[in-house]
Design an enzyme around this catalytic site. Structure first.
Site, PDB file in Angstrom:
ATOM      1  N   THR A  12       2.903  -2.564  -4.957  1.00 17.97           N
ATOM      2  CA  THR A  12       2.425  -1.341  -5.708  1.00 17.97           C
ATOM      3  C   THR A  12       2.462  -0.091  -4.815  1.00 17.97           C
ATOM      4  O   THR A  12       1.999   0.927  -5.121  1.00 17.97           O
ATOM      5  CB  THR A  12       0.761  -1.494  -6.090  1.00 17.97           C
ATOM      6  OG1 THR A  12       0.196  -1.752  -4.771  1.00 17.97           O
ATOM      7  CG2 THR A  12       0.596  -2.823  -6.968  1.00 17.97           C
ATOM      8  N   ALA A 252      -4.048   3.623   4.259  1.00 17.35           N
ATOM      9  CA  ALA A 252      -3.751   3.250   2.896  1.00 17.35           C
ATOM     10  C   ALA A 252      -2.677   3.619   2.288  1.00 17.35           C
ATOM     11  O   ALA A 252      -1.699   4.497   2.730  1.00 17.35           O
ATOM     12  CB  ALA A 252      -5.050   3.820   2.364  1.00 17.35           C
ATOM     13  N   LYS A 253      -2.315   2.951   1.171  1.00 16.98           N
ATOM     14  CA  LYS A 253      -1.041   3.331   0.426  1.00 16.98           C
ATOM     15  C   LYS A 253      -0.839   4.766   0.266  1.00 16.98           C
ATOM     16  O   LYS A 253       0.167   5.198   0.174  1.00 16.98           O
ATOM     17  CB  LYS A 253      -0.771   2.576  -0.748  1.00 16.98           C
ATOM     18  CG  LYS A 253      -0.463   0.992  -0.317  1.00 16.98           C
ATOM     19  CD  LYS A 253      -0.320   0.240  -1.621  1.00 16.98           C
ATOM     20  CE  LYS A 253       0.181  -1.191  -1.299  1.00 16.98           C
ATOM     21  NZ  LYS A 253      -0.195  -2.357  -2.107  1.00 16.98           N
ATOM     22  N   ARG A 254      -1.965   5.442  -0.131  1.00 17.66           N
ATOM     23  CA  ARG A 254      -1.749   6.941  -0.351  1.00 17.66           C
ATOM     24  C   ARG A 254      -1.606   7.698   1.021  1.00 17.66           C
ATOM     25  O   ARG A 254      -1.087   8.739   0.558  1.00 17.66           O
ATOM     26  CB  ARG A 254      -3.084   7.422  -0.828  1.00 17.66           C
ATOM     27  CG  ARG A 254      -4.224   7.272   0.279  1.00 17.66           C
ATOM     28  CD  ARG A 254      -5.496   7.625  -0.289  1.00 17.66           C
ATOM     29  NE  ARG A 254      -6.646   7.337   0.679  1.00 17.66           N
ATOM     30  CZ  ARG A 254      -7.210   6.277   0.799  1.00 17.66           C
ATOM     31  NH1 ARG A 254      -7.107   5.287  -0.050  1.00 17.66           N
ATOM     32  NH2 ARG A 254      -8.225   6.133   1.760  1.00 17.66           N
ATOM     33  N   ASP A 255      -1.406   7.201   2.254  1.00 16.05           N
ATOM     34  CA  ASP A 255      -1.090   7.982   3.145  1.00 16.05           C
ATOM     35  C   ASP A 255       0.399   7.933   3.507  1.00 16.05           C
ATOM     36  O   ASP A 255       1.009   6.949   4.132  1.00 16.05           O
ATOM     37  CB  ASP A 255      -1.618   7.566   4.619  1.00 16.05           C
ATOM     38  CG  ASP A 255      -3.110   7.450   4.458  1.00 16.05           C
ATOM     39  OD1 ASP A 255      -3.905   8.324   3.742  1.00 16.05           O
ATOM     40  OD2 ASP A 255      -3.749   6.599   5.099  1.00 16.05           O
TER      41      ASP A 255
END
Ligand code: GLU
Length: 280
Positions: A12, A252-255
């Site tokens: 994801t 986190a994936k958002r970084d």
């Protein structure tokens, strides 16, 4: 007993340092114990999983110097197996249809409060039949009450933690599946829930050691219940601490800047990254 462990990312997003740390921890544990290391692609959430992320995961892990057995198990190819497991629970009266939406369940919850651990029950047959006839969406939830009755209580539910939980929990742990409420096992948009697919696959693949981050420690409590209900063996758990960035927050994936792709593009070598993560 052969030592078998796995790294089980969901495609994801791109992998970041935290994933690299987790994958290396599992990989090294398998190497030290002369065991097997598996890679499993957990892509059951079709709304969020993307094939290009899966391709990137394989590339990034290979770049990091890892190798794994093939074929790689891709969960989206085994949905029928997971549905059969849910059906076996349904046949024993352990799951029920829940028509409530997340919004309805969360009424009155302040944004900073954790999601409500929902506990409910099947609707009266007539009302359920009407709602089904109207085509209303529902989720299959595991009934804690039915599970408790089937097992004669949860006291016998324990698991071995060779690492630690976020609060230092280690050794023989009493599982507390009730904290999560009646968990969703399947929904219309997400045909099968993560917990069910994980316990099914860990057993099928003979995983002896589940090695993963503290963020999944609570999941072990629920997964132990599912393993017991489905008569699956209990793996040993080794949860590890989460890497934190310079700001003290976990990766986190958002970084985006911290993805392995970005590090690679920025000239970081796999050897340097392994060393930085303590696997030098
Ligand atoms: N697929 C899960 C994740 O990416 C990990 C599952 C597990 O290790 O049990 O967070």
């Amino acid at each position: 007993m052969t030592f078998v462990t796995r790294f089980a990312p969901s495609p994801t997003g791109h992998l970041h340092r935290g994933h690299a740390y987790s994958a290396l921890t599992a990989y090294e544990a398998a190497r030290v114990d002369d065991g097997r290391f598996l890679l499993r692609i957990e892509d059951i959430d079709v709304t969020r999983s993307r094939p290009e992320y899966e391709t990137a995961i394989l590339e990034d892990l290979a770049w990091l110097g890892l190798s794994w057995e093939s074929p790689v198990r891709r969960q989206s190819e085994h949905l029928a197996d997971y549905h059969a497991a849910i059906e076996s629970l349904r046949a024993r009266g352990l799951v029920y249809r829940c028509f409530k939406t997340r919004k309805e369940i969360d009424i009155g919850r302040a944004p900073h409060e954790p999601a409500v651990a929902y506990v409910g029950a099947a609707l009266p047959p007539e009302e359920e039949a009407q709602r089904l006839a109207r085509g209303e969406a529902f989720a299959w939830r595991l009934s804690l009450a039915a599970a408790r009755a089937a097992l004669g209580g949860f006291e016998g539910l324990t698991f071995i933690e060779e690492g630690s939980g976020p609060n230092g929990e280690t050794g023989l742990i009493q599982a507390r599946p009730e904290t999560a409420g009646d968990i969703v096992l399947a929904r219309k948009d997400v045909g099968v829930a993560y917990h069910l697919a994980v316990v099914h696959d860990d057993a099928l693949q003979g995983v002896s050691h589940v090695i993963r981050g503290h963020d999944l420690f609570e999941a072990a409590h629920i997964q132990r219940l599912l393993q017991t209900l489905l008569d699956l063996p209990a793996p040993i758990y080794r949860h590890h601490g989460l890497l934190v960035g310079p700001d003290g927050k976990r990766y986190a994936k958002r970084d985006k800047a911290q993805t392995l792709r970005e590090l690679r593009a920025g000239g970081v070598s796999p050897a340097a990254l392994r060393k930085e993560l303590g696997f030098g």
